[in-house]
Scaffold this active site. Structure first.
Site, PDB file in Angstrom:
ATOM      1  N   HIS A 243      -3.585  -4.897   0.279  1.00 49.18           N
ATOM      2  CA  HIS A 243      -2.657  -6.159   1.667  1.00 49.18           C
ATOM      3  C   HIS A 243      -3.485  -7.872   1.587  1.00 49.18           C
ATOM      4  O   HIS A 243      -4.136  -7.310   1.529  1.00 49.18           O
ATOM      5  CB  HIS A 243      -3.711  -5.381   2.860  1.00 49.18           C
ATOM      6  CG  HIS A 243      -3.863  -3.874   3.380  1.00 49.18           C
ATOM      7  ND1 HIS A 243      -2.950  -3.652   3.811  1.00 49.18           N
ATOM      8  CD2 HIS A 243      -4.000  -2.343   2.471  1.00 49.18           C
ATOM      9  CE1 HIS A 243      -3.028  -2.051   3.808  1.00 49.18           C
ATOM     10  NE2 HIS A 243      -3.743  -1.662   3.428  1.00 49.18           N
TER      11      HIS A 243
ATOM     12  N   CYS B  90       1.058  -1.057   0.186  1.00 43.68           N
ATOM     13  CA  CYS B  90       0.136   0.425   0.670  1.00 43.68           C
ATOM     14  C   CYS B  90       0.485   1.204  -0.054  1.00 43.68           C
ATOM     15  O   CYS B  90       1.510   1.837  -1.480  1.00 43.68           O
ATOM     16  CB  CYS B  90      -1.142  -0.180   1.606  1.00 43.68           C
ATOM     17  SG  CYS B  90      -2.273   1.691   0.894  1.00 43.68           S
TER      18      CYS B  90
ATOM     19  N   GLU C 256      -2.281  -9.372   3.339  1.00 41.94           N
ATOM     20  CA  GLU C 256      -1.687 -10.014   4.275  1.00 41.94           C
ATOM     21  C   GLU C 256      -2.879 -10.297   5.058  1.00 41.94           C
ATOM     22  O   GLU C 256      -3.426 -11.110   5.951  1.00 41.94           O
ATOM     23  CB  GLU C 256      -0.614  -9.086   6.021  1.00 41.94           C
ATOM     24  CG  GLU C 256      -1.778  -7.295   5.618  1.00 41.94           C
ATOM     25  CD  GLU C 256      -1.192  -6.615   4.865  1.00 41.94           C
ATOM     26  OE1 GLU C 256      -1.579  -5.766   5.225  1.00 41.94           O
ATOM     27  OE2 GLU C 256      -1.103  -6.678   3.674  1.00 41.94           O
TER      28      GLU C 256
END
Length: 563
Positions: A526, A399, A528
């Site tokens: 993102h 990001c 994750e």
């Protein structure tokens, strides 16, 4: 539908989320379909406008919901996809009731906490519990509900009252309350104290809920005499007192619960159609926990961010790195570096901090710059990115990390000295990162580009495409207000910084890769948030593989992990 309510006492942050996730994992391992709801008693509509120092990271769901990090634990443990309505807040409930009142739904009645707010809570829970969260789209059989905060908090009272009423509506065989409490052990005496738990259970009973299980959290394993004392003073059988001490990894928690007979208890208490023994899923967890504890080789990653004082601020990033390290049989050594400490201003103010931060950065095997907002610490992040690029250190920017990698490249490789993001310098002559056209600069809550979006690879010659299994596109979760300026991308590509992925329209830059570098990757999304213990996120896996010098071998094997 069976409901399991998890409440907490003595202190907040005691581990209710991990306990709730672990209970869900155990029940899922028995073949049941499980969903989860988190209740946060704060008045905010959602977690989107919080500083990470308030409640930890803001977790983003597929539907764009900005929610509490505990929903991330539920998704990782249970391998499910939740929705924004799985996170209930006081703000959402009151907004819902006030909207109904304005609409005239209450027919002139006085709108009160009881029954209107409490009814709204119960109705929300019952409706959301039925929403499918697995890939097979079947209705769940068990709903685990975590009530945030501690028993006795003023803001949590309407929710406790709602569940006092709900236990009769659902019937005893369909409702179970688990109370998580702390058993402290003062250093002065070394004795484990039960009084805080006794008082917490008494407060819970006074509010009309009786715990079916008391889960006692402690630093060290609890002695049997303590268990018997809690059983006697809290009016429960000894087998209803469960101990969870601090362990080396959270993967061990479901195993500790299972060893203390929790499957047998739930089978009897809730009339569940299950065997007493867990299935292969829990055996996989056991193997994973044992593997985690036996790891010898270490891989160090420097996380350069500005919320480094609290590890929960980057909970999903840490988990994604941990999942990837475990997949390649390495122990993760995550070094948190405050990006402001890498800046020249820190050298003048506190040279010791400055040199310590740079020492950490220099000895790391890989560098990660995660997402964030605001100008503070950005120069330090740019310094870290420059170091990774020039010293050929494996790097992943997520990001804001990707946007700053573009800014750094513009300044140092394209010689655009004032290149910047319009977030930090609205008047820059070289705006390489700009506001998105649809961004509304007025309201802050829920105005970003949020949720799962498709990213299309525009070339086959991409490291990240290979890591994703040579897919033509990927779908990952986003949370951003700014984007790389699409009008300037050709300048970067000519110098070797390739934009290998973009959105479905081809206008929004999603993935960058640097040529002639072991691993220099930036992603606007993102990844994750989608990482799972047994399915690591490809961008993070790539960083770990590059940091351990095994990326090329992995790609040559066709992206298969060595046994």
């Amino acid at each position: 539908m069976k409901y399991i309510l998890v409440t907490g006492g003595v202190i907040s942050g005691i581990g209710k989320g991990i306990i709730a996730s672990s209970i869900g994992t155990i029940l899922k391992s028995c073949g049941l379909r499980v969903t989860a709801i988190k209740i946060d008693p704060y008045i905010n509509i959602d977690a989107g406008t919080f500083s990470p120092y308030e409640h930890g990271e803001v977790f983003v769901l597929n539907d764009g919901g900005e929610v509490d990090l505990d929903l991330g634990n539920y998704e990782r443990f249970l391998d499910i996809s939740l929705y924004k309505d799985n996170n209930i807040t006081t703000g959402k409930i009151y907004q819902h009731v006030i909207n109904k009142e304005r609409h005239g739904d209450y027919l002139g009645k006085t709108v009160q906490v009881v029954p209107h707010i409490t009814d709204a809570v119960q109705e929300w829970v019952m409706n959301q519990a039925k929403v499918p969260v697995d890939d097979d789209k079947k209705e769940p059989q068990i709903c685990v509900i975590e009530l945030g905060g501690t028993i006795g908090d003023i803001e949590g009272m309407p929710f406790v009252e709602a569940f006092r009423q709900f236990q009769f509506k659902a019937k005893r065989e369909n409702f179970c309350n688990i109370h998580v409490s702390l058993v402290p052990q003062p250093n002065a005496t070394g004795e484990q104290k039960t009084k805080p738990t006794q008082n917490s259970v008494r407060a819970l009973r006074g509010l009309g809920l009786s715990p079916d299980l008391i889960v006692c959290r402690s630093a060290k394993p609890i002695e049997m005499a303590v268990k018997e004392k809690i059983s006697m003073f809290c009016h429960v059988e000894p087998e209803q007192v469960i101990f969870i001490h601090d362990v080396s990894s959270t993967y061990r928690v479901p195993i500790l619960l299972e060893e203390q007979g929790i499957i047998k208890y739930f089978k009897q208490r809730l009339n569940l159609p299950i065997d007493d023994q867990p299935s292969d899923l829990l055996m996989k967890w056991k193997k994973m926990a044992c593997r985690y504890e036996r790891l010898l080789k270490v891989c160090s990653i420097a996380l350069v961010g500005k919320y480094t004082k609290l590890s929960d601020c980057y909970a999903s990033v840490f988990k994604a790195l941990e999942h990837s390290a475990l997949a390649i049989n390495y122990k993760l050594d995550l070094m948190y570096i405050d990006s402001t400490e890498l800046e020249r201003s820190t050298e003048a103010e506190n040279s010791v901090k400055y040199h310590q931060a740079w020492h950490k950065l220099c000895k790391a095997d890989g560098i990660l710059v995660p997402g964030g907002f605001g100008i503070r610490g950005t120069e330090g992040k740019l310094q870290a990115i420059s170091w990774a690029r020039t010293k050929k250190k494996p790097f992943l920017g997520v990001c804001l990390g990707m946007q700053l990698a573009v800014v750094e490249f513009a300044r140092n490789c394209l010689n655009w000295e004032d290149a910047n993001s319009t977030e930090f310098d609205p008047d820059t002559k070289n705006p390489v990162v700009i506001d998105m056209p649809e961004h509304n600069p007025g309201d802050m809550g829920g105005t970003m580009r949020l949720g799962k979006r498709r990213t299309v690879f525009k070339t086959e010659n991409s490291v990240l495409r290979k890591l994703y299994g040579d897919e033509m596109f990927v779908e990952e979760r986003h949370r951003h207000r700014y984007e790389v300026n699409p009008e300037l991308t050709h300048c970067f590509e000519e110098k070797g910084l390739k934009f290998v992925g973009h959105d479905t329209e081809g206008n929004r830059m999603e993935i960058i890769e640097l040529e002639n570098h072991p691993y220099f990757v930036g992603v606007q999304f993102h990844p994750e948030f989608s990482s799972r213990p047994m399915k690591p996120s490809p961008p993070y896996l790539g960083l770990l593989l590059a940091a351990t010098g095994t990326l090329n071998a992995y790609l040559q094997r066709g992206c298969k992990l060595s046994p």
